[in-house]
Design a protein around this motif. Structure first.
Motif, PDB file in Angstrom:
ATOM      1  N   SER A 169     -41.465 -31.890 -31.315  1.00 48.93           N
ATOM      2  CA  SER A 169     -40.998 -31.816 -29.905  1.00 48.93           C
ATOM      3  C   SER A 169     -39.679 -31.757 -29.897  1.00 48.93           C
ATOM      4  N   GLU A 170     -38.755 -32.180 -30.900  1.00 54.99           N
ATOM      5  CA  GLU A 170     -37.517 -31.972 -30.982  1.00 54.99           C
ATOM      6  C   GLU A 170     -36.941 -31.070 -32.090  1.00 54.99           C
ATOM      7  N   PRO A 171     -37.252 -29.959 -32.125  1.00 57.01           N
ATOM      8  CA  PRO A 171     -36.976 -28.913 -33.264  1.00 57.01           C
ATOM      9  C   PRO A 171     -35.525 -28.753 -33.749  1.00 57.01           C
ATOM     10  N   GLU A 172     -34.839 -28.645 -32.524  1.00 53.68           N
ATOM     11  CA  GLU A 172     -33.495 -28.192 -32.885  1.00 53.68           C
ATOM     12  C   GLU A 172     -32.785 -29.441 -33.398  1.00 53.68           C
ATOM     13  N   THR A 173     -33.060 -30.787 -32.975  1.00 55.76           N
ATOM     14  CA  THR A 173     -32.340 -31.980 -33.444  1.00 55.76           C
ATOM     15  C   THR A 173     -32.728 -32.024 -34.637  1.00 55.76           C
ATOM     16  N   PHE A 174     -33.861 -31.848 -35.126  1.00 54.94           N
ATOM     17  CA  PHE A 174     -34.690 -32.119 -36.390  1.00 54.94           C
ATOM     18  C   PHE A 174     -33.889 -31.101 -37.345  1.00 54.94           C
ATOM     19  N   ARG A 175     -33.810 -30.053 -37.184  1.00 48.25           N
ATOM     20  CA  ARG A 175     -33.039 -28.805 -38.018  1.00 48.25           C
ATOM     21  C   ARG A 175     -31.573 -29.168 -38.068  1.00 48.25           C
ATOM     22  N   SER A 176     -31.020 -29.704 -37.303  1.00 47.90           N
ATOM     23  CA  SER A 176     -29.400 -30.006 -37.238  1.00 47.90           C
ATOM     24  C   SER A 176     -29.199 -31.163 -38.122  1.00 47.90           C
ATOM     25  N   LEU A 177     -30.065 -32.129 -37.850  1.00 46.39           N
ATOM     26  CA  LEU A 177     -29.913 -33.543 -39.087  1.00 46.39           C
ATOM     27  C   LEU A 177     -30.261 -33.031 -40.318  1.00 46.39           C
ATOM     28  N   VAL A 178     -31.350 -32.288 -40.551  1.00 49.48           N
ATOM     29  CA  VAL A 178     -31.806 -32.128 -41.932  1.00 49.48           C
ATOM     30  C   VAL A 178     -30.481 -30.998 -42.639  1.00 49.48           C
ATOM     31  N   ALA A 179     -29.888 -30.098 -41.683  1.00 48.86           N
ATOM     32  CA  ALA A 179     -28.994 -29.360 -42.121  1.00 48.86           C
ATOM     33  C   ALA A 179     -27.728 -30.132 -42.792  1.00 48.86           C
ATOM     34  N   GLU A 180     -27.323 -31.279 -42.089  1.00 46.44           N
ATOM     35  CA  GLU A 180     -26.264 -32.234 -42.200  1.00 46.44           C
ATOM     36  C   GLU A 180     -26.342 -32.657 -43.785  1.00 46.44           C
ATOM     37  N   LEU A 181     -27.563 -33.013 -44.197  1.00 49.17           N
ATOM     38  CA  LEU A 181     -27.809 -33.513 -45.385  1.00 49.17           C
ATOM     39  C   LEU A 181     -27.834 -32.644 -46.562  1.00 49.17           C
ATOM     40  N   ARG A 182     -27.999 -31.226 -46.121  1.00 45.00           N
ATOM     41  CA  ARG A 182     -28.139 -30.052 -47.202  1.00 45.00           C
ATOM     42  C   ARG A 182     -26.697 -29.655 -47.675  1.00 45.00           C
TER      43      ARG A 182
END
Length: 75
Positions: A62-75
């Motif tokens: 339901s929050e795909p943009e937030t999810f992708r953004s936070l995962v990208a911060e870890l990579r």
């Protein structure tokens, strides 16, 4: 096994324990340890701790943009 909660009650342990946690505002992204000993987690879960402090409702869909953004911060 069982884990003791802050209120003194017990709940069944989750075999997939968080390996890494990142927070932005109300959102918390948990990277789950799924058997791999090193490297980034393979699975992630997103929660809104302000509205769901017990983290019962996973929000990656339901929050795909937030999810992708936070995962990208870890990579």
């Amino acid at each position: 096994g069982y884990d003791r909660r802050f209120d003194g009650r017990y709940k069944k342990s989750n075999p997939r324990t968080p390996q890494v946690v990142i927070r932005r505002g109300n959102f918390v992204l948990r990277g789950l340890h799924c058997g791999a000993e090193f490297g980034l987690p393979a699975e992630f879960e997103l929660y809104d701790v302000a509205n769901d402090p017990q983290e019962q409702y996973e929000l990656s869909q339901s929050e795909p943009e937030t999810f992708r953004s936070l995962v990208a911060e870890l990579r």
